[in-house]
Scaffold this motif. Structure first.
Motif, mmCIF file in Angstrom:
data_model
loop_
_atom_site.group_PDB
_atom_site.id
_atom_site.type_symbol
_atom_site.label_atom_id
_atom_site.label_comp_id
_atom_site.label_asym_id
_atom_site.label_seq_id
_atom_site.Cartn_x
_atom_site.Cartn_y
_atom_site.Cartn_z
ATOM 1 N N ASN A 109 8.901 12.126 109.788
ATOM 2 C CA ASN A 109 10.860 12.403 109.407
ATOM 3 C C ASN A 109 10.515 10.523 109.637
ATOM 4 N N TRP A 131 14.156 21.252 106.102
ATOM 5 C CA TRP A 131 14.231 22.606 107.151
ATOM 6 C C TRP A 131 14.247 22.440 108.827
ATOM 7 N N ASN A 132 14.541 23.293 109.288
ATOM 8 C CA ASN A 132 14.212 23.355 110.814
ATOM 9 C C ASN A 132 13.397 24.193 111.131
ATOM 10 N N TRP A 146 17.398 25.911 104.892
ATOM 11 C CA TRP A 146 19.178 25.523 103.761
ATOM 12 C C TRP A 146 19.066 25.682 102.716
ATOM 13 N N LYS A 201 16.828 11.185 104.246
ATOM 14 C CA LYS A 201 16.963 12.520 105.395
ATOM 15 C C LYS A 201 17.911 11.879 106.595
ATOM 16 N N THR A 204 20.619 11.642 108.893
ATOM 17 C CA THR A 204 20.804 12.999 109.747
ATOM 18 C C THR A 204 19.942 13.391 111.008
ATOM 19 N N ASN A 205 18.495 12.685 111.134
ATOM 20 C CA ASN A 205 18.195 12.431 111.942
ATOM 21 C C ASN A 205 18.218 11.562 113.272
ATOM 22 N N ASN A 208 19.954 13.235 116.369
ATOM 23 C CA ASN A 208 18.566 13.943 117.144
ATOM 24 C C ASN A 208 19.280 13.626 118.640
ATOM 25 N N TYR A 283 20.803 23.333 111.960
ATOM 26 C CA TYR A 283 19.267 22.320 112.791
ATOM 27 C C TYR A 283 19.729 23.233 114.488
ATOM 28 N N ASN A 286 16.382 20.845 116.859
ATOM 29 C CA ASN A 286 15.867 19.345 116.227
ATOM 30 C C ASN A 286 14.384 19.266 116.987
ATOM 31 N N SER A 287 14.006 18.267 116.313
ATOM 32 C CA SER A 287 11.994 17.975 116.567
ATOM 33 C C SER A 287 12.387 17.294 118.138
HETATM 34 C C1 LIG Z 1 15.560 19.492 110.817
HETATM 35 C C2 LIG Z 1 16.015 18.191 111.169
HETATM 36 C C3 LIG Z 1 17.384 17.562 110.007
HETATM 37 C C4 LIG Z 1 17.217 18.677 112.694
HETATM 38 O O1 LIG Z 1 17.988 17.187 112.733
HETATM 39 C C5 LIG Z 1 15.298 17.593 111.947
HETATM 40 O O2 LIG Z 1 14.353 17.084 110.543
HETATM 41 C C6 LIG Z 1 14.274 17.523 112.862
HETATM 42 O O3 LIG Z 1 14.397 18.854 114.004
HETATM 43 O O4 LIG Z 1 13.501 16.175 113.179
#
Ligand SMILES: CC(C)(CO)C(=O)C(=O)O
Ligand SMILES: NC(=O)C1=CN([C@@H]2O[C@H](COP(=O)(O)OP(=O)(O)OC[C@H]3O[C@@H](n4cnc5c(N)ncnc54)[C@H](O)[C@@H]3O)[C@@H](O)[C@H]2O)C=CC1
Length: 355
Positions: A109, A131-132, A146, A201, A204-205, A208, A283, A286-287
């Motif tokens: 990411n 995806w998660n 997703w 993308k 969204t992060n 997190n 999610y 998340n990571s």
């Molecule tokens: C699955 C998602 C979108 C959750 O923010 C992601 O990219 C992550 O976990 O780093």
């Protein structure tokens, strides 16, 4: 079509590397996994045991080839780099020393990989993951797809591949071949607009760290309304920063749209919390929650997500008080030896003074 048969090594058999490998290996066997000794040993012994969402009763076991050192595979053509950003420089040095200049597929990411990898390699394809995935143990992998259900087609994730900078016809050809190979096992597509894809993308992060700080799914959330308000505003600032910096949205299934982010920020939190709750179901963990809460680590990708956006905000003159407040609190809290998620009311109290 005359398909080139590449030899792949998946460097980093974590959540993302293992999902790609588990989907691909049953359909294309020139793939092997590389991870640290303890993880490699468990994978050798137990394989990858993969399940969708909460369907642990439908777990599927896939025995996969595993190595611990790149020297075991000197003929590798393609390294799929599935480590976190914070491991990337050391890993790139190792690949360079052992394999020279292979084709690299970088799945992180964010855009930190665009700074690091060109120092070492000349053929780099970047990926945006839709995806998660999470690991219950080195050999047990859950994922949340997703994709809209399609009759007779098992759900996987979608991967958008692209290159950055001037187009190199040889690399574009390689990327097409790789997409064809990936499509044997999962959905991969080419994005001709990779910078907008990865930046879309990253919005969204930005959430997190908020979900990590608040321990979403790990502790009771005293006010879903407050959590939704903070997260939505963090994301909405991200959209405003990207727009001011000249980026535009690249729509991807499952990735929160900029329209929805804007709507969430405009609506009263008592309503936007429902949009928020529906969205975070995609999610499950998340990571960053995996790094900080599940694995109790203190390394995270905070600087490459919210930190990067704060730098961008500064450059383009956009105010980002929610991101700044949350970033500062996360920096302090994640560095603590025994991080414990905070009550969302306490998070609000810490950031509201700066809003
Ligand atoms: C699955 C998602 C979108 C959750 O923010 C992601 O990219 C992550 O976990 O780093
Ligand atoms: N987990 C998720 O749902 C998503 C993750 N991403 C991104 O994908 C990237 C990878 O994330 P995850 O798979 O979650 O990470 P992870 O932490 O689960 O996996 C990384 C793996 O790399 C291994 N590794 C690191 N350094 C190594 C070394 N020197 N030698 C051998 N192995 C090494 C680790 O042991 C670990 O198994 C990150 O940038 C993340 O932001 C993107 C979308 C979703």
């Amino acid at each position: 079509m005359n398909e080139k048969e590449y030899d792949f090594v998946i460097f980093g058999a974590g959540a993302i590397g293992s999902s790609i490998g588990a989907w691909l290996y049953p359909h294309y066997n020139k793939v092997c996994f590389l991870d640290r000794k303890e993880i490699a040993n468990e994978l050798k012994e137990k394989g990858i045991n993969i399940y969708l969402n909460e369907e642990k009763d439908k777990i599927q076991k896939i025995n996969v080839p595993v190595i611990e050192d790149l020297n075991e595979k000197p003929d590798t053509d393609v390294v799929i780099l599935a480590t976190k950003n914070y491991s990337l420089d050391a890993v790139a040095q190792e690949i360079k020393a052992k394999l020279g200049d292979p084709i690299i597929i970088a799945l992180q990411n964010g855009v930190e990989n665009q700074k690091i990898l060109p120092k070492y390699f000349s053929k780099i394809i970047y990926g945006t993951i839709c995806w998660n995935a999470w690991k219950d143990s080195p050999s047990v992998l859950g994922f949340s797809s997703w994709q809209k259900p399609e009759e007779g087609k098992p759900k996987t994730g979608s991967l958008f591949l692209g290159t950055v900078g001037d187009k190199n016809p040889e690399l574009e050809g390689i990327m097409k071949n790789i997409v064809n190979i990936f499509n044997k096992g999962f959905d991969a597509q080419i994005s001709n607009d990779f910078q907008n894809t990865i930046h879309t993308k990253m919005v969204t992060n930005l959430g997190n760290c908020v979900l990590t700080l608040a321990g979403h799914k790990f502790r009771e959330i005293s006010s879903m309304k407050t959590l939704a308000k903070i997260t939505t505003n963090v994301l909405n600032e991200g959209v405003q920063i990207l727009k001011a910096a000249g980026y535009s949205e690249y729509p991807m299934d499952g990735v929160t749209s900029w329209g929805l982010v804007g709507l969430g920020a405009k609506l009263p939190a008592s309503i936007s919390k429902f949009i928020f709750q529906k969205k975070v179901k995609h999610y499950p963990m998340n990571s960053m929650q995996q790094d900080i809460i599940l694995h109790k680590g203190n390394q995270s990708e905070l600087d490459y997500f919210n930190g990067y956006f704060l730098e961008l905000a500064n450059k383009v003159g956009v105010k980002a008080p929610y991101n700044q407040g949350i970033y500062d609190v996360c920096k302090e809290e994640f560095a603590k030896p025994n991080f414990e998620p905070l009550d969302v009311a306490d998070i609000w109290e810490k950031i509201e003074g700066n809003l």
